[in-house]
Structures are given as structure tokens and as C-alpha cells.
Design a protein around this motif. Structure first.
Motif, PDB file in Angstrom:
ATOM      1  N   LEU A  44      -4.153   5.111  -1.480  1.00 44.42           N
ATOM      2  CA  LEU A  44      -3.056   4.484  -2.212  1.00 44.42           C
ATOM      3  C   LEU A  44      -3.555   3.126  -2.678  1.00 44.42           C
ATOM      4  CD1 LEU A  44      -0.071   4.619  -3.052  1.00 44.42           C
ATOM      5  CD2 LEU A  44       0.526   3.704  -0.802  1.00 44.42           C
ATOM      6  N   ASP A  45      -3.503   2.886  -3.968  1.00 42.23           N
ATOM      7  CA  ASP A  45      -4.117   1.683  -4.545  1.00 42.23           C
ATOM      8  C   ASP A  45      -3.078   0.578  -4.684  1.00 42.23           C
ATOM      9  OD1 ASP A  45      -5.602  -0.183  -5.859  1.00 42.23           O
ATOM     10  OD2 ASP A  45      -5.922   0.996  -7.674  1.00 42.23           O
ATOM     11  N   PHE A  46      -3.224  -0.471  -3.874  1.00 46.03           N
ATOM     12  CA  PHE A  46      -2.329  -1.627  -3.920  1.00 46.03           C
ATOM     13  C   PHE A  46      -3.039  -2.850  -4.507  1.00 46.03           C
ATOM     14  CE2 PHE A  46       1.563  -1.244  -0.907  1.00 46.03           C
ATOM     15  CZ  PHE A  46       1.916  -0.052  -1.505  1.00 46.03           C
ATOM     16  N   PHE A  47      -4.094  -2.610  -5.315  1.00 49.03           N
ATOM     17  CA  PHE A  47      -4.782  -3.745  -5.935  1.00 49.03           C
ATOM     18  C   PHE A  47      -5.093  -3.499  -7.407  1.00 49.03           C
ATOM     19  CE2 PHE A  47      -8.290  -7.130  -5.579  1.00 49.03           C
ATOM     20  CZ  PHE A  47      -7.370  -8.165  -5.640  1.00 49.03           C
ATOM     21  N   LEU A 334       9.588  -4.217  -0.848  1.00 45.72           N
ATOM     22  CA  LEU A 334       8.302  -4.273  -0.150  1.00 45.72           C
ATOM     23  C   LEU A 334       8.100  -5.629   0.516  1.00 45.72           C
ATOM     24  CD1 LEU A 334       5.605  -2.946   0.518  1.00 45.72           C
ATOM     25  CD2 LEU A 334       4.762  -3.638  -1.753  1.00 45.72           C
ATOM     26  N   ILE A 335       8.467  -6.710  -0.155  1.00 45.31           N
ATOM     27  CA  ILE A 335       8.334  -8.046   0.436  1.00 45.31           C
ATOM     28  C   ILE A 335       9.168  -8.156   1.716  1.00 45.31           C
ATOM     29  CG2 ILE A 335       8.901 -10.497   0.115  1.00 45.31           C
ATOM     30  CD1 ILE A 335       8.116 -10.172  -2.826  1.00 45.31           C
ATOM     31  N   GLU A 336      10.399  -7.693   1.663  1.00 37.22           N
ATOM     32  CA  GLU A 336      11.254  -7.770   2.857  1.00 37.22           C
ATOM     33  C   GLU A 336      10.700  -6.921   3.989  1.00 37.22           C
ATOM     34  OE1 GLU A 336      13.627  -9.984   3.295  1.00 37.22           O
ATOM     35  OE2 GLU A 336      12.951 -10.662   1.323  1.00 37.22           O
ATOM     36  N   SER A 398      -8.289 -16.109   3.338  1.00 39.10           N
ATOM     37  CA  SER A 398      -7.514 -15.560   4.443  1.00 39.10           C
ATOM     38  C   SER A 398      -6.169 -15.006   4.008  1.00 39.10           C
ATOM     39  CB  SER A 398      -7.302 -16.650   5.505  1.00 39.10           C
ATOM     40  OG  SER A 398      -6.597 -17.747   4.953  1.00 39.10           O
ATOM     41  N   VAL A 399      -6.024 -14.713   2.711  1.00 38.55           N
ATOM     42  CA  VAL A 399      -4.775 -14.158   2.204  1.00 38.55           C
ATOM     43  C   VAL A 399      -5.017 -12.731   1.735  1.00 38.55           C
ATOM     44  CG1 VAL A 399      -2.906 -14.398   0.529  1.00 38.55           C
ATOM     45  CG2 VAL A 399      -4.006 -16.442   1.472  1.00 38.55           C
ATOM     46  N   LEU A 400      -4.212 -11.807   2.221  1.00 37.54           N
ATOM     47  CA  LEU A 400      -4.246 -10.431   1.742  1.00 37.54           C
ATOM     48  C   LEU A 400      -3.431 -10.361   0.459  1.00 37.54           C
ATOM     49  CD1 LEU A 400      -3.509  -8.758   5.191  1.00 37.54           C
ATOM     50  CD2 LEU A 400      -5.759  -9.118   4.144  1.00 37.54           C
ATOM     51  N   ARG A 401      -3.996  -9.785  -0.585  1.00 34.24           N
ATOM     52  CA  ARG A 401      -3.308  -9.709  -1.879  1.00 34.24           C
ATOM     53  C   ARG A 401      -2.841  -8.271  -2.125  1.00 34.24           C
ATOM     54  NH1 ARG A 401      -5.591 -12.345  -6.947  1.00 34.24           N
ATOM     55  NH2 ARG A 401      -7.655 -11.508  -6.480  1.00 34.24           N
ATOM     56  N   VAL A 402      -1.554  -8.151  -2.382  1.00 38.40           N
ATOM     57  CA  VAL A 402      -0.927  -6.847  -2.593  1.00 38.40           C
ATOM     58  C   VAL A 402      -0.358  -6.840  -4.008  1.00 38.40           C
ATOM     59  CG1 VAL A 402       0.926  -5.306  -1.847  1.00 38.40           C
ATOM     60  CG2 VAL A 402      -0.400  -6.584  -0.132  1.00 38.40           C
ATOM     61  N   ALA A 403      -0.900  -5.999  -4.875  1.00 39.14           N
ATOM     62  CA  ALA A 403      -0.458  -5.960  -6.274  1.00 39.14           C
ATOM     63  C   ALA A 403      -0.652  -4.551  -6.824  1.00 39.14           C
ATOM     64  CB  ALA A 403      -1.236  -6.979  -7.108  1.00 39.14           C
ATOM     65  N   PRO A 404       0.223  -3.627  -6.461  1.00 37.05           N
ATOM     66  CA  PRO A 404       0.077  -2.236  -6.904  1.00 37.05           C
ATOM     67  C   PRO A 404       0.400  -2.087  -8.392  1.00 37.05           C
ATOM     68  CG  PRO A 404       1.624  -2.461  -5.047  1.00 37.05           C
ATOM     69  CD  PRO A 404       1.394  -3.822  -5.605  1.00 37.05           C
ATOM     70  N   LEU A 408       4.944   1.757  -9.176  1.00 38.40           N
ATOM     71  CA  LEU A 408       5.028   2.110  -7.756  1.00 38.40           C
ATOM     72  C   LEU A 408       6.415   2.643  -7.405  1.00 38.40           C
ATOM     73  CD1 LEU A 408       3.317   1.768  -5.034  1.00 38.40           C
ATOM     74  CD2 LEU A 408       4.743  -0.270  -4.664  1.00 38.40           C
ATOM     75  N   THR A 409       6.452   3.725  -6.621  1.00 31.65           N
ATOM     76  CA  THR A 409       7.727   4.295  -6.190  1.00 31.65           C
ATOM     77  C   THR A 409       8.134   3.714  -4.839  1.00 31.65           C
ATOM     78  OG1 THR A 409       6.749   6.146  -4.967  1.00 31.65           O
ATOM     79  CG2 THR A 409       7.107   6.451  -7.347  1.00 31.65           C
ATOM     80  N   VAL A 410       9.395   3.902  -4.495  1.00 34.22           N
ATOM     81  CA  VAL A 410       9.889   3.445  -3.194  1.00 34.22           C
ATOM     82  C   VAL A 410       9.139   4.142  -2.068  1.00 34.22           C
ATOM     83  CG1 VAL A 410      11.886   3.454  -1.641  1.00 34.22           C
ATOM     84  CG2 VAL A 410      12.177   2.813  -4.050  1.00 34.22           C
ATOM     85  N   ALA A 411       8.918   5.448  -2.192  1.00 32.43           N
ATOM     86  CA  ALA A 411       8.211   6.189  -1.144  1.00 32.43           C
ATOM     87  C   ALA A 411       6.791   5.664  -0.965  1.00 32.43           C
ATOM     88  CB  ALA A 411       8.189   7.676  -1.489  1.00 32.43           C
ATOM     89  N   GLU A 412       6.111   5.353  -2.070  1.00 34.24           N
ATOM     90  CA  GLU A 412       4.747   4.819  -1.976  1.00 34.24           C
ATOM     91  C   GLU A 412       4.745   3.420  -1.384  1.00 34.24           C
ATOM     92  OE1 GLU A 412       2.966   7.272  -5.835  1.00 34.24           O
ATOM     93  OE2 GLU A 412       3.865   5.289  -6.077  1.00 34.24           O
ATOM     94  N   ALA A 413       5.756   2.620  -1.697  1.00 36.98           N
ATOM     95  CA  ALA A 413       5.867   1.288  -1.098  1.00 36.98           C
ATOM     96  C   ALA A 413       6.035   1.396   0.413  1.00 36.98           C
ATOM     97  CB  ALA A 413       7.033   0.530  -1.714  1.00 36.98           C
ATOM     98  N   GLU A 414       6.865   2.324   0.853  1.00 34.89           N
ATOM     99  CA  GLU A 414       7.073   2.531   2.294  1.00 34.89           C
ATOM    100  C   GLU A 414       5.785   3.009   2.961  1.00 34.89           C
ATOM    101  OE1 GLU A 414       9.368   1.813   4.279  1.00 34.89           O
ATOM    102  OE2 GLU A 414      11.254   1.629   3.175  1.00 34.89           O
ATOM    103  N   GLU A 415       5.086   3.923   2.302  1.00 36.75           N
ATOM    104  CA  GLU A 415       3.829   4.429   2.853  1.00 36.75           C
ATOM    105  C   GLU A 415       2.810   3.305   2.988  1.00 36.75           C
ATOM    106  OE1 GLU A 415       0.174   7.485   1.630  1.00 36.75           O
ATOM    107  OE2 GLU A 415       1.980   7.349   0.367  1.00 36.75           O
ATOM    108  N   GLY A 416       2.669   2.496   1.953  1.00 37.45           N
ATOM    109  CA  GLY A 416       1.720   1.390   1.998  1.00 37.45           C
ATOM    110  C   GLY A 416       2.088   0.357   3.044  1.00 37.45           C
ATOM    111  N   ALA A 417       3.376   0.060   3.170  1.00 36.40           N
ATOM    112  CA  ALA A 417       3.827  -0.912   4.174  1.00 36.40           C
ATOM    113  C   ALA A 417       3.525  -0.421   5.582  1.00 36.40           C
ATOM    114  CB  ALA A 417       5.318  -1.174   4.009  1.00 36.40           C
ATOM    115  N   ALA A 418       3.685   0.873   5.812  1.00 35.15           N
ATOM    116  CA  ALA A 418       3.401   1.431   7.143  1.00 35.15           C
ATOM    117  C   ALA A 418       1.912   1.313   7.475  1.00 35.15           C
ATOM    118  CB  ALA A 418       3.856   2.885   7.204  1.00 35.15           C
TER     119      ALA A 418
END
Length: 427
Positions: A44-47, A334-336, A398-404, A408-418
């Protein structure tokens, strides 16, 4: 096979050409929000290739437009009339918010910022530039010279005199303890004081959200307050929208609109996502600024027919499918979700961002000291779990960058967050 390619890479390419991961990754193909490597592993590509595959991998509308245009003509240079370039320039000028706008296309964000600096210094007849601390504007000689991030500035030599301004980072520095209103006031007073000690600068260049700097941003309204000070003195405002443009922040189409009470910037630069992976950058400016050059100029590869076809198809898709609204809705969720995860991970100093532009800053527990080794650990663990993310930050990467991609779908956001939750817990 990948190890062999890595060895060949090291034998012929520069040592400073950075690669992610201890065992570097070769991406062979993608679809939607997913990519595959040479071993057949799916991620899953979040960059999105550093925020560049903005809409989706292998988006049919874009690939079809590229294929059809390539079958006609790929390139002719700017010495000839170019219908796709004119059509995309009309669309970009319309959405820019800049009156009497002119658009010049380049091949990258670096080249776009380079052009903006040329325009500003020629128009103002000054080689002094104001830039933000912790900023990043590209890898050319002039853009490196104004970059305020030590990790991405390999030389102090520059054709420009650069003066650095407070305000790009809300939670660090001498004003971090102030509330938003007082923070803005303090930064404005610092700017006024700085201007009292130097010859009149040509422009302030600023990213509304600092990308390589770790997705940091000032309180809304800071750049509007700066603009009032600059406007009184005739100093131009350049908004570097290379990473923030086209609705990625969700709340606005352009990042500068969060500071919009003073109207649009004098110059806007863009790149990355507009071509959805094709090499497109550009500059938008009022006609009096864009037309100030008194010598001939062309762009051999800026605005080629095939890249303009990609940009037109991508911008049309983005607008028709309201990807800005999707970035706001899915990105907000996703932020929350990531903030809830971070509350249980001592290494997380802050989760920040807007829309689908999210930074997770890591620090040694109980301190503000950067933890780059923790960021590297999370990057590796996320990959092992099937997720690609980025790194950045002006304090030790030291910062992780998340920029899909913005579809992006809600299901993919949940999968990536997990996956990110498991990776963060690994430290």
C-alpha cells in the motif's frame, strides 16, 4: 536480482543519491494505491513517489491520454505552437487565483523555483531573498542556496543573499511557547526587524506546508500577516506549492489559501502531482512579473505535448472526482486515527498535518531530541508490513511522512493506519 541491481546502482550512480531501506526496493508496477516490487510483494503506497503520483497509479484516464498523444507527437519544444500546453496553461491560470496570470512550464519543482527566483530578482533588481528556516526548494545551485534545511544543502555558495525568517515550524524555536496570535505577532516583528537591517529583498519564498521539513506549518494567517509587511515595501511573495498544490491539504486547493485574507501570492510554483508521475512543473505569475525578462528564453523539455496531455487528463480527473474533498474527509479520519495510536507510543512527539499530508514526528521519550534511528526502524517495519511511507524533518530526519494518492479509500486508510500502528509499537 535486486541485490545485483543495487550493486550496479552503486557502481555507476552518485553516493549521495539516497535510497530507502537497508535492502533497497525496486518497484516494477502499480495500480490505484498499490505498487509491487521485483519479488512480487504488494505494498500500500502512502508516499506516491514523493507526493508525485497524486491521483492513482496507472490511472486509466492519464495513461490513455499519454498513449494517444505519444502516438501523434511527443515533443517539439516551445519554439512551436503547442495546443496541449496552451490548454493546460488556460486551466492552471483559471484555478490559480492570480489576476492576469501567465504560466510557464518546466520539468520539475526545482526548475520552477529556479525560474521564480529569476523572475523575482529581475523584476525587483535585487539578489536578496527571504526564505523560511527548515525549508526545502530543490537541488539546483540557486534553490539549494535558499534552502533552510542543513541536511539538503550541500554548499553555502550561492548567487543569492539569503536571509532566513522565523515561522515555518510551529512547535520548535524561540516562539514555540506562545499561542497562535502571539506567535504570528512575534514572527512579524522579527521580519520587520530583519528588513530594517538589509537592503530591500526581491521576494519571500515559502512553502505553506514544509514538505521535506517534515510537514510543518505555521498558524493560519502568518503569511497573510507577512504579506502586509512585504507589500508595503514592494517585496514579492512566492508560494512554493510543489507539494501542497491541487487540493492535497483538503481544506484548500492551494496551501496559500489558509493565509488568504491578503489575496493570492505574486508568484506560485507547482510540480509533482499535476502530472501524476509525468515530469511537469511550472510557474504562475502576474503578467507584469512574468514578462519582465528582457532576453529570449525557451524550454526544450518544459511543456512537451505528452506531459501536457497527462496534466490535462489528471487535473480534469481530480476536479471531476472532487479529490480535494476526499483528501479532507479521508485525511481527517486518518489523522485522528494516527493521533489515537500516537497517544500510546512514547516516541511520538507530534502528529500533524492537513488532508493527505501528515507528519509523525519521533523523539526520544520525554524529550524534544530527534530520534532518526526510530524513524528508520518504523520505515523498515512498515515496509515489512506492506506499507510504504517517507521520512523528513529538519532535526535529524525523524519525521515519518504520510502522503498517499488523493483517491485513497477509507478502507485503505484504515489498513495503512493499522500497519503504521504495529510499526510504531515496534520501537
Amino acid at each position: 536480482m535486486t541485490k545485483d541491481l543495487f550493486g550496479r546502482h552503486r557502481a555507476v550512480l552518485p553516493d549521495w543519491l539516497a535510497l530507502y531501506y537497508e535492502d533497497p526496493l525496486e518497484i516494477t508496477h502499480g495500480e490505484g494505491r498499490h505498487v509491487w516490487d521485483a519479488a512480487g510483494n504488494k505494498y500500500l503506497d502512502f508516499f506516491g513517489g514523493i507526493l508525485t503520483t497524486m491521483t492513482a497509479h496507472a490511472l486509466p484516464e492519464v495513461t490513455k491520454a499519454v498513449s494517444e498523444q505519444a502516438g501523434r507527437i511527443i515533443h517539439s519544444s516551445t519554439l512551436y505552437l503547442n495546443r496541449p500546453m496552451v490548454e493546460l496553461a488556460e486551466r492552471v491560470a483559471h484555478v490559480s487565483g492570480i489576476p492576469d496570470a501567465r504560466v510557464f512550464f518546466t520539468t520539475s519543482g526545482t526548475e520552477a523555483n529556479d525560474t521564480a527566483l529569476l523572475l523575482a530578482t529581475a523584476h525587483r533588481r535585487s539578489n536578496t531573498i527571504l526564505a523560511m528556516r527548515n525549508s526545502y526548494h530543490g537541488r539546483s545551485f540557486s534553490s539549494v542556496g535558499i534552502t533552510g534545511n542543513r541536511g539538503w544543502s550541500p554548499t553555502s555558495l550561492s548567487p543569492l543573499q539569503t536571509l532566513y525568517v522565523h515561522g515555518g515550524v510551529r512547535t520548535r524555536g524561540p516562539y514555540a511557547h506562545l499561542d497562535d496570535r502571539d506567535f504570528i505577532d512575534a514572527c512579524v516583528e522579527d521580519l520587520k526587524d530583519l528588513l530594517g537591517h538589509t537592503r530591500p529583498p526581491a521576494a519571500l519564498i515559502a512553502e505553506p506546508v514544509q514538505g521535506v521539513g517534515g510537514f510543518t506549518s505555521p498558524p493560519d494567517g502568518l503569511y497573510a500577516a507577512f504579506r502586509e509587511v512585504l507589500h508595503e515595501r514592494g517585496i514579492l511573495w512566492i508560494a512554493d506549492e510543489v507539494q501542497t498544490g491541487w487540493g492535497r491539504t483538503g481544506e484548500h486547493f492551494w496551501g496559500w489559501q489558509a493565509h488568504g485574507r491578503s489575496g493570492p501570492p505574486d508568484i506560485v510554483t507547482f510540480a509533482k502531482g499535476i502530472g501524476n508521475g509525468m515530469s511537469v512543473g511550472g510557474v504562475i505569475a502576474r503578467a507584469e512579473i512574468m514578462n519582465c525578462l528582457d532576453a529570449n528564453s525557451i524550454s526544450t523539455f518544459g511543456g512537451t505535448q505528452v506531459t501536457m496531455a497527462a496534466g490535462l487528463a489528471n487535473l480534469t480527473y481530480l476536479l471531476e472526482h472532487d479529490l480535494q474533498g476526499n483528501a479532507r474527509r479521508v485525511g481527517g479520519m486518518l489523522i485522528e486515527r494516527l493521533r489515537a495510536v500516537a497517544a500510546r507510543v512514547p516516541h511520538v512527539r507530534e502528529v500533524r498535518g492537513r488532508g493527505l499530508m501528515i507528519g509523525i514526528e519521533l523523539a526520544r521519550p520525554g524529550t524534544d531530541e530527534a530520534a532518526p534511528e526510530a524513524a528508520s526502524t518504523v520505515l523498515e517495519e512498515a515496509r515489512a508490513g506492506g506499507l510504504l511511507i517517507g521520512k523528513g524533518g529538519g532535526h535529524g530526519t525523524s519525521v515519518l511522512r504520510v502522503a498517499p494518492p488523493m483517491s485513497l479509500t477509507v478502507a485503505e486508510a484504515e489498513e495503512g493506519a493499522a500497519i503504521l500502528e504495529r510499526a510504531l509499537r515496534s520501537i
